[in-house]
Design a protein around this motif. Structure first.
Motif, mmCIF file in Angstrom:
data_model
loop_
_atom_site.group_PDB
_atom_site.id
_atom_site.type_symbol
_atom_site.label_atom_id
_atom_site.label_comp_id
_atom_site.label_asym_id
_atom_site.label_seq_id
_atom_site.Cartn_x
_atom_site.Cartn_y
_atom_site.Cartn_z
ATOM 1 N N THR A 29 12.533 45.051 19.015
ATOM 2 C CA THR A 29 11.296 45.812 19.232
ATOM 3 C C THR A 29 11.414 47.226 18.632
ATOM 4 O OG1 THR A 29 12.271 46.120 21.387
ATOM 5 C CG2 THR A 29 10.305 44.745 21.282
ATOM 6 N N LYS A 30 12.650 47.652 18.351
ATOM 7 C CA LYS A 30 12.754 48.980 17.676
ATOM 8 C C LYS A 30 11.867 48.952 16.426
ATOM 9 C CE LYS A 30 16.174 50.929 20.131
ATOM 10 N NZ LYS A 30 16.133 49.785 21.088
ATOM 11 N N VAL A 31 11.794 47.766 15.839
ATOM 12 C CA VAL A 31 10.991 47.646 14.609
ATOM 13 C C VAL A 31 9.559 48.101 14.894
ATOM 14 C CG1 VAL A 31 9.875 45.905 13.161
ATOM 15 C CG2 VAL A 31 12.353 45.748 13.670
ATOM 16 N N HIS A 32 9.122 47.851 16.147
ATOM 17 C CA HIS A 32 7.735 48.245 16.455
ATOM 18 C C HIS A 32 7.662 49.680 16.947
ATOM 19 C CE1 HIS A 32 6.103 44.107 16.231
ATOM 20 N NE2 HIS A 32 7.365 43.804 16.499
ATOM 21 N N ALA A 33 8.712 50.426 16.684
ATOM 22 C CA ALA A 33 8.719 51.800 17.229
ATOM 23 C C ALA A 33 7.508 52.550 16.691
ATOM 24 C CB ALA A 33 10.000 52.501 16.797
ATOM 25 N N GLN B 267 8.198 51.358 10.450
ATOM 26 C CA GLN B 267 7.741 49.950 10.409
ATOM 27 C C GLN B 267 7.646 49.474 8.950
ATOM 28 O OE1 GLN B 267 4.016 50.113 12.464
ATOM 29 N NE2 GLN B 267 4.972 50.091 14.502
ATOM 30 N N ILE C 237 4.432 43.217 12.134
ATOM 31 C CA ILE C 237 4.871 44.372 12.932
ATOM 32 C C ILE C 237 3.678 45.138 13.501
ATOM 33 C CG2 ILE C 237 6.314 46.438 12.829
ATOM 34 C CD1 ILE C 237 7.794 45.160 10.526
ATOM 35 N N ASN D 275 4.878 53.077 21.931
ATOM 36 C CA ASN D 275 6.307 52.777 21.697
ATOM 37 C C ASN D 275 6.609 51.309 21.960
ATOM 38 O OD1 ASN D 275 8.575 53.948 20.774
ATOM 39 N ND2 ASN D 275 8.245 55.712 22.152
ATOM 40 N N TYR D 276 7.632 50.799 21.265
ATOM 41 C CA TYR D 276 8.041 49.378 21.431
ATOM 42 C C TYR D 276 6.812 48.483 21.544
ATOM 43 C CZ TYR D 276 12.467 51.602 22.297
ATOM 44 O OH TYR D 276 13.582 52.377 22.162
#
Lengths: 653, 478, 537, 101
Positions: free
Chosen positions: A626-630, A636, B220, D100-101
């Motif tokens: 989920t860091k990818v969705h930070a 991203q 994403i 976030n996340y």
């Protein structure tokens, strides 16, 4: 329902129904019903004996698809059933006096009835599985009776240990029975016949042997009999002297055809060894009932040795005589304990069974003294008493067997047998002298009128008379002259004359040994001897042999070690279960919800704090991913471009 | 030559009645919105256009090429158009705290138009235009919550979309360069020696479609966008462009003869399984309701992609079923979320102990949750079960390890998906009630919720309607 | 004798659940009595089933092995080229499932009586209870794999909520663990179901019916067809399928490596649910092994007989050992269930007449005994709200009647002859030890070690009996003392019938075994013969 | 020396990478939009270059369409940017970090 069937059902069910009636509805006044039922049962067993003498009565019925169980009453079974009913009737009568005033007496009679029912069932059962069923029921009822006063934790533990040891031996018996029934297709005891030797038969034989050893308290399993003394004295008399312990010998006797020679040799050796060890153990005991318990074990050793050496009739004869004089000894001991209970019921720390506080009872309880004396002499094997006849038969059988075999083991067994023959009169003489002769060590003034009531005196006298030789055989010196014997064994095995010389040798030797034993015990424990005077404060023996004897070869502690070992195994296996299997299962991700502490991450997901490894694995990937969705969009995009580059590169190869 | 081209276009238009009605309707809604401030008027116009579009749906016997091959109309397209319109009608009934401005419905109609065209696009330029049309309306829609976060989400969605469409355009140019033509029908990939650059071009172009369909590298944007845009918009966004995108993806891939170009086949299998796994894993730690369902939607697109890898005859029925049941499931779950949202329950923790105050809704929500997981009593199970059977059967034929591993990943993710979807009923039932500030839901909402949930049960017990649809597709052969 | 008896038994509780759902929740009494009424009717129906079951029926093939058969089409889906998927509602009963249905009939009634004490959210509880009972009966009666699978999954949900909402302190952990363990098992079974569906059927039409699967009517060239000898990763796919189904049902049984959910589920579940969980739900795992693992893959069953027997033996010994180390009595009984179900697995693995009839008998007798044991723990828990063994001692002198039942069921469970536990165990041991000479499948030493199990079970039961019941009366908290009343009428009604059943089955086991003798005979023969034919292919 | 097709391809590839770099590095949202425009034009260049060999000049038609689409996109992007500027008081992309996340 032909006559034999009704008689059989009545013999076996009357005691049970009487007991159940008193236990459930009867209450205090129901006892007479129970005693009457037992009386009826005994009469029925006699009638059954008569009706079965000419031809045995057999019945089969279908228990489970593929297995058919069955009863078989032949003369041996009928005789023993009547013996058990008779002794049980005596105990019922004696308990009315002994247990008088105990608040749970109805439960006591219920359990007595249940025991008699299961013992009779054992004697009558024909199919091996049915034998096993009643075998375990006898063990269970002895557990109930030993643990009768269950509010005292020692007695309850005694009952549990007794049942556990029996259960271990029964496991051996079960394997033997299953092997016989399934492998060798031998189902019914009545149909046993010579079998060709096979390892399965040997293994089954050893299984039966272990089962018999468990019930008849032989070498590895004799620890439970002293523990069984925790039960009420009439129970010890009924179960642990006459009937239950005889079951093992009865089983070996019944299955003698299929016991292979090695099994018989082992049986003989263990029988002799037990006899010797128990006799030594009985030498230094203080508790009156413990001495009798160890003497029972040693006499059982004799019977088992008798079967081992092939002297079946004399071992069964010994079982018959032993039942009477041992029951008599226990009941008289019970009367003595009862007397001391009442004489000292005001000071409660007084132990009514400890011989150190007894002495000089011959004047106070004359009838009990005479009965104890006669039974004692029968036990020690003095001529003109029943004990001598049966023991002499076994000794001669052992000698013949040893001579026939000619190997060292045979002679060792004979030596052990004769040494025990010497020790038995020593410890019974010691007991008689300590309890009945000399001055009373505590009660200064004799308490009048404590002589047991008439019914008790009657039972003691009957048992004493039964121990005289005339009651068992005509010629006081012929070991094989048992009048009941030819009734039991139609092919009455006549002792082959070639061993006449050996018979005379054993007779002479045994008489000498008995008399010397008695003389030695008199010399050591005569009323005014130093030992007796200091006996009041005598502590535990210090010497090695003394300690070994007092603690009965430390058999108790060996059992403790084994059971503690088992407990540790179970504790470690529980740890394994909790720590390893549970976690290793989750290691493969089967369960996503288990052990939290290992994984320090406390998180707000499904099981508030409880994360399992699979969940942890998926969480870490989840978090990393989920860091990818930070938040930052440029990061991203970076991931996007990276992914595309990876795909394109991958394409080239 | 020009005249016959013109009248060819004219009679071609006859077949595009569905799209024309949508376009006209959208304009109508926009004008009404501008003229009168009353919102229900544009709502009525919106539903009217949808009904008329359904009524005028062209019925075709077999696949037709329009405008010399740039648009292809087939059975699958017709069925999907039915699904789109029927789904879109329901969003009028969705409760929301502030009523939407009229442009909202215009944008929904434009997405609908874009997706239906996407179903039949068969020309590079048309594909590009249609994908851009749907994306642009989606970018704007995400802002319609008019909150700080929704602008941010819109911005990010736009930048992400911009990049992938730029890359796609570059890919398209490469494809055009190497094949010499724009229309898929004329493209012939065999005679080319498959130079590496062409493959790069294909991948970049497919990237745009993958972006629409939210398969792994291009997914994403999904969580942030779904979290912030209005719930009814999310319903439309998560179903209609995704299904249309998949149909388009299938057309593009089958064009490149997916079985022989083995690498594209394996790439799709790998991307599919990674999508399923990442979708499920990402969801485990979520606490916001919509974000949780967003991750679930990502993993569902993995399942849809699997249906496409099987050759067309069997694959299409499984795909259609999964699509229809996926649409119903999303409709049901998003309705529940919008009802809760209006009552002020956005986070998972707001749901705890809800069954005390609202017994009906909490019991009913179990049905869509069970459907999303794929447990028997609901239609979700039939969809997944049929998909697994098709894949297993296809594996029996070609026993190729990529398909087997994809199948195993799909089955194992059912367990992980259970873990993530189970959170909702878990919080509702097994947690003590917290803040009492949450008010009750209205009866009309309860009725609608029951209809949607029972539909899922009904499809499981009486799947005949699925049979009729399957026949319709097969009758119009591809 | 009503002809569609089974459908009535399955749909009556669902109908009752609807009624209970309608009753307003404050009328607790009405809800309880309607549920009890339904369950009593269920019991009568199951007894009619028992009486109506014709034991003398000799079956030649699986097709005519079943009685009370009902079949009507339910789902028919047209798949494109794959032909149609039809699932029909196909129920029937034979010697193996009939006793289990009777067992569940009895335990369901006792379960309702023991949930009289539930006070909060009564309506939800009894609706879930009725759904659970419907799916239980359905599971045992289903003859169509899809129907069996639907009922098998359908059971999970009510159990999850019943443990999750009405359970003890760590209930959420235990309920989710239960749900995930069983769901993973059911996923394995799903894979095999699909495999079987695709490879079984006659003249081209695939079908889910267990009858065709058992009779082995495989489509030519299909994956699981024994002729194709299809290898997956080097292993014959039929063995792999058998392994999957075996693991799936062993999780439910439970057998040792997969048993860790049972103690947690039991400790946290309310008494009534523990009774049902131990009494009937574990038997679904055993029944699954009988019906699906061993009847459909006889060749794999014969080939893998020894490892399965060893697993059974380990369960017996290991379950007993771990039980000895417990200090929470409910966990002790849970682990003893693991040990007793080990007997079931061992009896089944040896595939002899004694073994299989013993294993089935053990399932029924364990149902009654463990049901009663959990009731006994419930009696103590209602009074002291505590389950630690060392917190209480000398209860015998204070509660003689209660101790009578405890002694009866403890000795029944450790296998005292004359009670039903013994019959099951001795038959299984006879099967296990005798197997080497009958069909050379399982060596003799496995049976010998399994005999160790009866010693261990005696050890931990007697030790618990002594610590809790004998010795002087002592209770940890004084408040418990006045709570310590003798067992009341309600507890009497529950314990007495179970006691009578345990004694009756102990003395006359043929009451249960005679009617099903032919079915077991047919099962054993069909497994051995079909196994041999498949192996010889 | 005569300009062949590869030169054009090289130029458009360069333009594409430049645009990508701008998008990834620059912090200001406007620059990011600029980068996207640059990438689109790179694709247009490619299209026009290829259409020289195609008699039907489809490439050039495609390029014109993509220019129109790019313009539309820029309009939408700037509108959203306006909103963000009103609420976040800055057009710096790194400030947009609430989701976030």
């Amino acid at each position: 329902m032909d006559t034999a069937q009704t008689y059989f059902l009545l013999t076996i069910l009357l005691p049970l129904l009487g007991g159940m009636f008193t236990y459930t509805i009867g209450g205090k006044k129901g006892i007479n019903v129970a005693v009457a039922a037992m009386g009826g049962g005994f009469v029925m067993s006699l009638i059954l004996l008569l009706s079965v003498i000419d031809q045995p009565w057999v019945i089969r019925w279908k228990w489970v698809p593929g297995i058919e169980l069955g009863w078989n009453i032949d003369t041996t079974a009928a005789v023993l059933m009547s013996l058990v009913s008779f002794i049980s009737l005596l105990v019922h009568l004696f308990s009315k006096h002994y247990m008088f005033g105990d608040k749970a007496i109805d439960r006591y009679y219920g359990k007595l009835g249940f025991f008699t029912f299961s013992m009779l069932g054992l004697l009558a059962s024909d199919h091996f599985l049915l034998l096993f069923i009643f075998w375990e029921l006898v063990g269970f009822s002895s557990f109930l009776l030993i643990g009768f006063w269950f509010d005292d934790i020692q007695k309850a533990q005694g009952a549990r240990k007794a049942f556990m040891i029996n259960r271990v031996a029964d496991a051996g018996l079960l394997i033997g029975v299953i092997l016989l029934v399934v492998e060798l297709d031998v189902n019914f005891i009545s149909e046993l016949k010579e079998m060709p030797f096979s390892p399965m038969l040997q293994l089954a034989g050893f299984g039966l042997m272990i089962g018999a050893f468990g019930k008849s308290a032989q070498f590895p399993f004799f620890g439970w009999l002293p523990k069984a003394m925790a039960g009420p004295t009439p129970v010890s008399a009924l179960i642990h002297a006459a009937t239950m312990v005889a079951a093992g010998v009865y089983l070996l006797f019944r299955t003698q055809e299929i016991l292979t020679p090695d099994v018989l040799a082992v049986t003989a050796f263990v029988g002799g060894l037990t006899a010797l060890m128990a006799a030594i153990a009985a030498l230094t005991q203080f508790d009156i009932k413990k001495v009798l318990a160890y003497s029972t074990i040693s006499q059982l050793g004799y019977m088992v040795m008798g079967v081992g050496v092939g002297a079946y009739e004399s071992s069964l004869f010994h079982l018959w005589t032993h039942a009477f004089f041992k029951a008599g000894l226990f009941l008289t001991a019970g009367a003595v304990i009862h007397y001391y209970h009442h004489a000292h019921h005001h000071c409660h720390r007084f132990d009514a069974q400890d011989m150190r506080n007894m002495g000089g009872l011959r004047k106070i309880l004359p009838v009990t003294f005479i009965a104890f004396l006669i039974n004692g002499m029968a036990l020690s094997g003095l001529p003109f008493f029943s004990g001598f006849l049966s023991k002499e038969g076994i000794l001669s059988g052992a000698l013949i067997w040893a001579v026939g075999h000619g190997n060292a083991v045979g002679y060792l067994v004979v030596v052990m047998a004769f040494v025990t023959a010497a020790l038995t009169p020593f410890y019974i003489g010691r007991q008689i002298l300590l309890v009945f002769f000399g001055e009373s060590r505590t009660v200064n003034k004799p308490v009048e009128g404590m002589e047991p009531i008439f019914s008790v005196k009657l039972t003691l006298l009957i048992l004493a008379v039964a121990s005289i030789w005339i009651f068992s055989a005509l010629n006081p010196f012929d070991g094989h002259g048992w009048w009941l014997g030819n009734l039991l064994f139609d092919d009455h095995v006549m002792p082959d004359t070639s061993h006449q010389f050996l018979l005379h040798v054993t007779m002479a030797l045994s008489v000498i040994l008995v008399i010397s034993g008695l003389a030695l015990s008199y010399r050591k424990y005569k009323p005014d001897s130093a030992v007796v005077l200091r006996f009041k404060t005598k502590q535990r023996p210090k010497g090695l042999l003394g300690k070994l004897s007092f603690n009965a070869w430390y058999i108790e502690d060996i059992y403790e070690k084994i059971s503690d070992g088992f407990l540790n195994i179970s504790k470690t296996s529980f740890q394994i279960d909790k720590k390893i299997i549970d976690r290793s299962i989750d290691l493969f991700g089967v369960s996503t919800v288990v052990f939290a502490k290992a994984m320090a991450i406390v998180d707000r997901e499904i099981v508030d704090g409880l994360v399992n490894f699979a969940a942890w694995v998926s969480r870490t990937i989840g978090n990393a991913y989920t860091k990818v969705h930070a938040a930052r969009v440029q990061n991203q995009l970076l991931w996007l471009v990276l992914f595309i580059i990876v795909i394109v590169l991958w394409l080239q190869f | 030559m020009l005249t016959n081209q013109l009248n060819e276009i004219l009679d071609g238009l006859g077949l595009l009645t569905y799209e024309l009605v949508l376009a006209a309707g959208a304009l109508l809604v926009l004008i009404i919105g501008v003229l009168s401030k009353k919102i229900w008027l544009s709502k009525v116009a919106f539903t009217l256009t949808l009904l008329v579009s359904l009524w005028w749906m062209p019925s075709i016997s077999d696949t037709i090429q329009l405008f010399d091959g740039s648009l292809v109309l087939d059975g699958l397209g017709v069925v999907m158009k039915w699904l789109f319109s029927l789904l879109a009608i329901w969003i009028v009934f969705f409760p929301n705290s502030r009523s939407h401005p009229p442009e909202f419905y215009f944008l929904i109609l434009s997405i609908l138009l874009g997706s239906s065209l996407m179903l039949s696009a068969n020309h590079l330029l048309v594909v590009y235009l249609v994908v851009e049309l749907t994306s642009f309306s989606a970018y704007i829609l995400t802002n319609f919550n008019f909150k700080k976060q929704s602008f941010e989400a819109g911005m990010k969605y736009l930048i992400f979309g911009g990049i992938s469409s730029a890359l796609a355009l570059y890919g398209a140019s490469l494809i055009y360069g190497f094949t010499g033509t724009l229309s898929f029908g004329l493209m012939d990939f065999e005679l080319m020696a498959q130079p590496a650059l062409l493959n790069v071009g294909i991948i970049l172009f497919i990237g745009a479609i993958l972006f629409k369909v939210s398969v792994v590298p291009f997914h994403i944007w999904v969580p942030a966008t779904y979290q912030e845009s209005p719930t009814d918009a999310v319903l439309i966004l998560s179903v209609i462009p995704k299904i249309a995108g998949f149909v388009l993806l299938h057309r593009v891939i089958s064009l490149v003869q997916i079985q022989d170009t083995y690498w594209l086949y394996v790439l799709m299998a790998v991307l599919g399984s990674v999508t399923v796994v990442f979708g499920a894993l990402g969801a485990i730690r979520q606490t916001n309701l919509k974000r949780l369902i967003a991750y679930g939607a990502i993993s569902h697109s993995g399942y849809l992609l699997a249906a496409l890898l099987v050759p067309f005859e069997e694959g299409v029925t499984a795909f259609v079923w999964y699509a229809i049941i996926y649409a119903i499931m999303n409709l049901a779950i998003f309705y529940f979320i919008s009802v809760w949202e209006v009552n002020g329950r956005k986070e998972l923790s707001d749901l705890s102990g809800m069954y005390i105050s609202e017994i009906l809704l909490s019991v009913l929500v179990i049905i869509p949750i069970i459907a999303l997981i794929g447990l028997p009593p609901t239609a979700g199970f039939t969809a997944k079960f049929y998909l697994f059977t098709i894949l297993w059967n296809w594996y029996q034929e070609i026993s190729d390890v990529a398909i087997l591993s994809y199948l195993i990943v799909l089955i194992l993710t059912v367990v992980v998906s259970l873990f993530l979807y189970l959170k909702i009923p878990f919080y509702i039932f097994l947690k003590e009630a917290t803040a009492p500030k949450i008010d009750k839901s209205k009866t009309s909402q309860k009725i609608l919720a029951t209809i949607f949930s029972l539909a899922l049960l009904w499809v499981f017990l009486r799947p005949e309607i699925l049979n009729k649809i399957a026949e319709q597709i097969n009758s119009i052969n591809w | 004798m009503i002809n569609n008896l089974l459908s009535l038994m399955i749909f009556l509780p669902l109908f009752a659940a609807a009624i209970v759902g309608v009753i307003p929740s404050h009328m607790k009494g009405a809800i309880r009595w309607t549920t009890l009424g339904t369950m009593l009717v269920e019991l009568i129906l199951s007894l009619m089933l028992f009486v109506g079951f014709d034991g003398s029926h000799q079956a030649e093939s699986w097709a005519d092995a079943f009685q009370f058969v009902e079949a009507l089409p339910w789902i028919s889906l047209k798949f494109g080229s794959l032909g149609a998927l039809e699932v029909n509602y196909f129920v029937g009963v034979d010697g193996i499932s009939m006793p289990l249905i009777v067992l569940s009939g009895i335990l369901l009634v006792i379960g309702v009586i023991s949930s009289w004490k539930i006070t909060e959210k009564v309506k939800g509880y009894f609706v879930l209870y009725l759904i659970l009972s419907a799916s239980l009966i359905g599971c045992f009666a289903a003859l169509d794999f899809f129907l069996f699978y639907v009922f098998f999954e359908f059971m999970l949900l009510p159990m999850f909520f019943l443990i999750g909402i009405w359970g003890g302190p760590r209930r959420s952990y235990a309920s989710v663990k239960f749900f995930l363990y069983t769901l993973f098992g059911s996923l394995l079974i799903l894979i095999v179901m699909i495999g079987l569906y695709l490879s079984v059927g006659n003249d081209g039409v695939n079908s889910f019916s267990l009858i065709q699967m058992m009779d082995g009517s495989y489509l030519p060239g299909s994956l699981l067809n024994p002729e194709t000898h299809f290898q997956l990763w080097g292993i014959n796919i039929r063995y792999l399928a058998f392994g999957l189904v075996l693991v799936g049902f062993m999780i439910k049984l439970p057998a040792v490596p997969f048993h860790t959910w049972l103690p947690d589920a039991h400790v946290e579940a309310p008494t009534a649910i523990s009774v049902l969980l131990a009494g009937v739900l574990l038997k679904v795992g055993g029944y699954g092994l009988f019906r699906i693992a061993y009847s459909i893959f006889p060749d794999a069953a014969m080939e893998l007989a020894q490892p399965v027997a060893i697993l059974g033996m380990i369960s017996i010994v290991y379950g007993g050992l771990v039980a000895m180390a417990q200090n929470d009595i409910k966990k002790l009984i849970a682990y003893s269930s693991v040990s007793h179900m080990g007997f079931v697995l061992l009896g089944l693995a040896v595939i002899t007449l004694e073994g299989i009839s013993g294993s089935l008998f053990q399932m029924v007798s364990h149902g009654f005994i463990s049901g009663a044991l959990f009731l006994i723990v419930g009696v103590l828990y209602d009074r002291t709200h505590d389950r630690q063994i060392e917190n209480v001692s000398g209860l015998a002198s204070k509660l003689p009647l209660y101790t009578f039942f405890v002694v009866l069921f403890f000795f029944g469970s450790l296998g005292l002859p004359g009670l039903s536990g013994f019959v099951g165990e001795v038959l299984v041991l006879m099967g296990a030890i005798g197997a080497e000479s009958i069909n050379q499948l399982v060596p003799r030493w496995i049976g010998m070690i399994a005999v160790l199990g009866i010693i261990i079970s005696a050890a931990y039961y007697l030790w618990t009996l002594q610590r809790m019941f004998f010795g002087t009366y002592w209770v940890r908290e004084e408040s418990w003392d006045q709570e310590m009343k003798e067992i009341n009428l309600r507890e009497w009604i529950m314990l007495a019938p179970l006691g009578i059943l345990v004694i009756l089955l102990g003395i006359f086991p043929s009451v249960l075994l005679d009617p099903i003798e032919n079915s077991i005979q047919f099962l054993v023969e069909s497994i051995i013969n079909q196994g041999k034919t498949y192996l010889s292919l | 020396m005569e300009i062949t097709l590869t030169y054009y391809l090289m130029l458009s590839a360069f333009l594409l990478c430049a645009g990508l770099l701008i998008v990834l590095i620059k912090k200001n949202a406007v620059f990011v939009l600029l980068g996207i425009e640059l990438m689109l034009n790179a694709a247009n260049l490619n299209l026009v270059a290829f259409s020289k060999f195609d008699p039907s000049l489809d490439g050039q038609i495609f390029a014109i369409f993509s220019v129109v689409v790019a313009a539309a996109e820029a309009a939408i992007a700037l509108a959203i940017l306006l909103n963000i500027y009103k609420t976040y008081k800055s057009s710096d992309l790194d400030d947009l970090d609430t989701l976030n996340y």
